[in-house]
Design a protein around this motif. Structure first.
Motif, PDB file in Angstrom:
ATOM      1  N   LEU A  67       0.817  -1.218   0.000  1.00  0.00           N
ATOM      2  CA  LEU A  67       0.000   0.000   0.000  1.00  0.00           C
ATOM      3  C   LEU A  67       0.853   1.271   0.000  1.00  0.00           C
ATOM      4  O   LEU A  67       0.517   2.251  -0.654  1.00  0.00           O
ATOM      5  N   ILE A  68       1.946   1.243   0.716  1.00  0.00           N
ATOM      6  CA  ILE A  68       2.789   2.432   0.838  1.00  0.00           C
ATOM      7  C   ILE A  68       3.623   2.671  -0.414  1.00  0.00           C
ATOM      8  O   ILE A  68       3.749   3.801  -0.871  1.00  0.00           O
ATOM      9  N   CYS A  69       4.205   1.604  -0.965  1.00  0.00           N
ATOM     10  CA  CYS A  69       5.145   1.834  -2.065  1.00  0.00           C
ATOM     11  C   CYS A  69       4.986   0.879  -3.246  1.00  0.00           C
ATOM     12  O   CYS A  69       5.762   0.952  -4.192  1.00  0.00           O
ATOM     13  N   GLY A  70       4.019  -0.032  -3.188  1.00  0.00           N
ATOM     14  CA  GLY A  70       3.819  -0.955  -4.305  1.00  0.00           C
ATOM     15  C   GLY A  70       4.815  -2.093  -4.346  1.00  0.00           C
ATOM     16  O   GLY A  70       4.908  -2.802  -5.342  1.00  0.00           O
ATOM     17  N   ASP A  71       5.549  -2.286  -3.288  1.00  0.00           N
ATOM     18  CA  ASP A  71       6.575  -3.325  -3.214  1.00  0.00           C
ATOM     19  C   ASP A  71       6.400  -4.092  -1.911  1.00  0.00           C
ATOM     20  O   ASP A  71       6.135  -3.488  -0.873  1.00  0.00           O
ATOM     21  N   ARG A  86      15.367  -0.248  -1.544  1.00  0.00           N
ATOM     22  CA  ARG A  86      14.450   0.659  -0.854  1.00  0.00           C
ATOM     23  C   ARG A  86      13.711   1.491  -1.886  1.00  0.00           C
ATOM     24  O   ARG A  86      14.336   2.119  -2.738  1.00  0.00           O
ATOM     25  N   LYS A  87      12.386   1.478  -1.808  1.00  0.00           N
ATOM     26  CA  LYS A  87      11.562   2.304  -2.686  1.00  0.00           C
ATOM     27  C   LYS A  87      10.849   3.342  -1.843  1.00  0.00           C
ATOM     28  O   LYS A  87      10.419   3.057  -0.730  1.00  0.00           O
ATOM     29  N   SER A  88      10.729   4.509  -2.387  1.00  0.00           N
ATOM     30  CA  SER A  88      10.061   5.578  -1.642  1.00  0.00           C
ATOM     31  C   SER A  88       8.546   5.383  -1.689  1.00  0.00           C
ATOM     32  O   SER A  88       8.017   4.736  -2.596  1.00  0.00           O
ATOM     33  N   PRO A  89       7.846   5.946  -0.716  1.00  0.00           N
ATOM     34  CA  PRO A  89       6.378   5.860  -0.712  1.00  0.00           C
ATOM     35  C   PRO A  89       5.793   6.499  -1.963  1.00  0.00           C
ATOM     36  O   PRO A  89       6.386   7.405  -2.550  1.00  0.00           O
ATOM     37  N   TRP A  90       4.614   6.068  -2.333  1.00  0.00           N
ATOM     38  CA  TRP A  90       3.985   6.551  -3.565  1.00  0.00           C
ATOM     39  C   TRP A  90       3.782   8.059  -3.552  1.00  0.00           C
ATOM     40  O   TRP A  90       3.879   8.713  -4.565  1.00  0.00           O
ATOM     41  N   SER A 124       7.565  14.108  -7.273  1.00  0.00           N
ATOM     42  CA  SER A 124       8.717  14.256  -8.166  1.00  0.00           C
ATOM     43  C   SER A 124       8.353  14.083  -9.633  1.00  0.00           C
ATOM     44  O   SER A 124       9.179  14.267 -10.494  1.00  0.00           O
ATOM     45  N   SER A 125       7.098  13.754  -9.940  1.00  0.00           N
ATOM     46  CA  SER A 125       6.684  13.569 -11.339  1.00  0.00           C
ATOM     47  C   SER A 125       6.411  14.866 -12.031  1.00  0.00           C
ATOM     48  O   SER A 125       6.040  15.843 -11.530  1.00  0.00           O
TER      49      SER A 125
END
Length: 141
Positions: free
Chosen positions: A106-110, A130-134, A140-141
């Motif tokens: 839910l937080i980051c898709g991973d 480590r992936k950042s939260p969505w 950043s998009s």
């Protein structure tokens, strides 16, 4: 073997997580070998679930790979999971881990990046990134 590892091995037998791990080894027709720090390594696991290079149940570390797969770093990561079974009093670790996977997705898709158990076992030692939260990726998009 250090005292901590002897205690972990004993408690994980008593809390039934290691016996469950040994049952999974048998069902998955894996080959057992003694590992470091009281761990039991199981190679050639044949069931396609879970989707992971390696996974731990109690003091049992399973992989679909052959002997020689485990690095010192990966074994350190899996050993931390064995300690988590001891601290979670065994089998309650399984549903807690599933909840942690759901939260991470839910937080980051991973499944691992924000999984508290993987983070405490050191993500990088388990070959995770480590992936950042969505919500950070949206900014950043």
């Amino acid at each position: 073997m250090r005292r901590l590892h002897r205690v972990r091995r004993t408690l994980n037998y008593l809390n039934l997580s290691t016996p469950l791990g040994l049952l999974v080894v048998r069902i998955g027709r894996a080959r057992k070998a003694a590992g470091p720090d009281g761990l039991i390594l199981a190679y050639g696991y044949r069931i396609p679930f879970p989707i992971a290079g390696a996974f731990t149940i109690g003091n049992v570390v399973l992989t679909r790979e052959q002997e020689g797969y485990f690095t010192e770093t990966l074994l350190r990561h899996e050993g931390r999971h064995a300690s988590q079974y001891m601290l979670c009093v065994g089998l309650p670790m399984l549903p807690l881990y599933v909840v942690a996977v759901a939260v991470s997705v839910l937080i980051c898709g991973d499944h691992a990046s924000w999984n508290v158990f993987e983070r405490l076992a050191n993500l990088e030692d388990g070959n995770y990134t480590r992936k950042s939260p969505w919500w950070f990726r949206l900014k950043s998009s």
